[in-house]
Design a protein around this motif. Structure first.
Motif: not given
Length: 435
Positions: A77-96
């Motif tokens: 569960t931890a591995l799947a959740l961490s990958a999802l959170l990194v993707l969710v945060i990386s997109v707005p960081v890339w845009l801004g």
């Protein structure tokens, strides 16, 4: 458990240290631009470290209660959740990210250089999650040799690819800062493959809850510890970004020196960081078994050791300050600022270690809000205000002196707070679930 893990952390830290050396050969502007990227990349990195802390506490607690199947499911569960959170945060960081670097004080030319690096690094940010959280699962299971082997492979890959991609050796094109990012992404990708193989095939330490409700419950329990831990860790690079803005008032040479000094700090405090990872599983397992006297002994022994160790590190850095400044600074002004930093700032790393290890202990005891509060006190009540005041009173030396005072004050608070909690524990861990 600490010494094998220390090798892994030395190799992990070598990523930024090796990158900083090769980038410094490009010039002061490139080194300053690389320094601007560190608070942003380290924010994501810190979030993953926080998830690793929560993962370690959750898996170790399950093992301490004799529930191996639950420990395996928690790891998956931890591995799947961490990958999802990194993707969710990386997109707005890339845009801004352009606006972020503008706030940090980077001018237009500097932002162009940072864009070359960040556009590549963010593309491979997901590969940061698997090694860090996977390592946490391995540590909770008592295996610290596996992470050492994984990080050795990725560190050597990064060091080999850096000069090829940055300077264009052989058939490779010269990519400059983007080349450093490509080397890091490829190295992390390799370590992701290796860590997943070891967890799934060699150790069989990953599982999955069959029922959807159990999956959701596990994710919530993980986030209950990991979210405050990740938030506390992410405060550090945020404060680092504010510190970069403070230091930027003294010119690009000062920013470049701060960037090298930050990476030097990450290497010089490796034993602290390693202990903050090896200590929590022992605290969680002993606390789950009701052995609070052992927890108290562990904490006091580690704090005593780290203060002596970091004192020796300071003396070594002070003796080598001239050589280090010459190695990483091609410009005389950068060398002068870096020499000043090495003479003052390492005095604060011992007390800073007390705070870091206290935070790890709070998280292991399932008191994540205590750790988050302590981080807020250190960074935003003492660290930044005293650095700013010191700068107004004495310039750049005052900034560094303010940091020393801030870490010392917070270390005293941290020691007294956790010592009181250990003397008067009030349900340090939740009762075992009936389900």
């Amino acid at each position: 458990m600490t010494w094998p893990l220390l090798l892994a952390m030395v190799l992990l830290t070598s990523f930024n240290f090796v990158d900083a050396y090769f980038v410094s050969l490009l010039g002061t502007e490139e080194l300053a631009a690389f320094s601007y990227t560190f608070p942003v990349t380290f924010t994501l990195f810190s979030m993953v470290i926080g998830l690793g802390i929560g993962t370690s506490a959750m898996v170790a607690t399950a093992l301490g209660r004799g529930r191996a199947a639950r420990a395996r499911a928690a790891g998956g569960t931890a591995l799947a959740l961490s990958a999802l959170l990194v993707l969710v945060i990386s997109v707005p960081v890339w845009l801004g990210h352009d606006a972020i670097f503008r706030l940090l004080g980077a001018d237009e030319a500097m932002r162009k250089l940072t864009d070359d690096y960040m556009s590549v690094w963010l593309m491979g940010a997901i590969f940061v999650a698997f090694p860090m959280v996977g390592n946490a699962v391995m540590r909770a299971n008592g295996n610290t040799r596996g992470p050492s082997l994984v990080m050795a492979a990725s560190a050597f890959t990064n060091a080999a690819l850096d000069p090829l991609f940055i300077f264009g050796w052989g058939p490779f094109p010269a990519l400059g800062l983007a080349g450093a990012a490509w080397a890091t992404v490829i190295a992390y990708g390799l370590s992701s493959l290796l860590i997943l193989y070891m967890l799934l095939v060699r150790m069989k330490a990953l599982g999955w809850y069959r029922r959807r409700r159990a999956q959701v419950l596990a994710a919530r329990q993980l986030l209950a510890v990991a979210a405050p831990a990740a938030g506390a860790n992410m405060l550090t690079p945020m404060a680092m970004a504010a510190m970069t803005a403070i230091v930027a008032q003294y010119g690009d040479a000062a920013v470049a020196a701060l960037g090298v000094g930050t990476r030097l700090e990450s290497l010089a405090t490796l034993v602290i960081l390693t202990l903050s990872m090896s200590l929590p599983p022992l605290i969680s397992q002993n606390a789950a078994a009701g052995q609070m006297a052992r927890v108290q002994h562990l904490y006091r022994s580690v704090i005593r050791f780290i203060l002596i160790w970091q004192g020796g590190i300071y003396l070594a850095l002070w003796a080598l300050s001239g050589q280090l400044a010459a190695l990483f600074a091609q410009d005389a002004e950068v060398a002068q600022s870096l020499g000043l930093l090495i003479a003052i700032l390492p005095l604060s790393w011992g007390p800073q270690g007390v705070v870091i290890l206290t935070n790890s202990s709070f998280n292991a005891l399932r008191r994540p809000m205590n750790a988050l509060t302590l981080s807020i006190i250190r960074l935003f009540v003492t660290y930044l205000p005293l650095a700013w005041i010191g700068g107004k009173l004495a310039g750049l030396p005052g900034v560094f002196s303010g940091v020393v005072v801030a870490n010392l004050v917070t270390a005293i608070i941290a020691w007294r707070w956790l010592d009181r909690c250990l003397h008067h524990p009030t349900a340090p861990l939740p009762s075992p679930s009936k389900r």
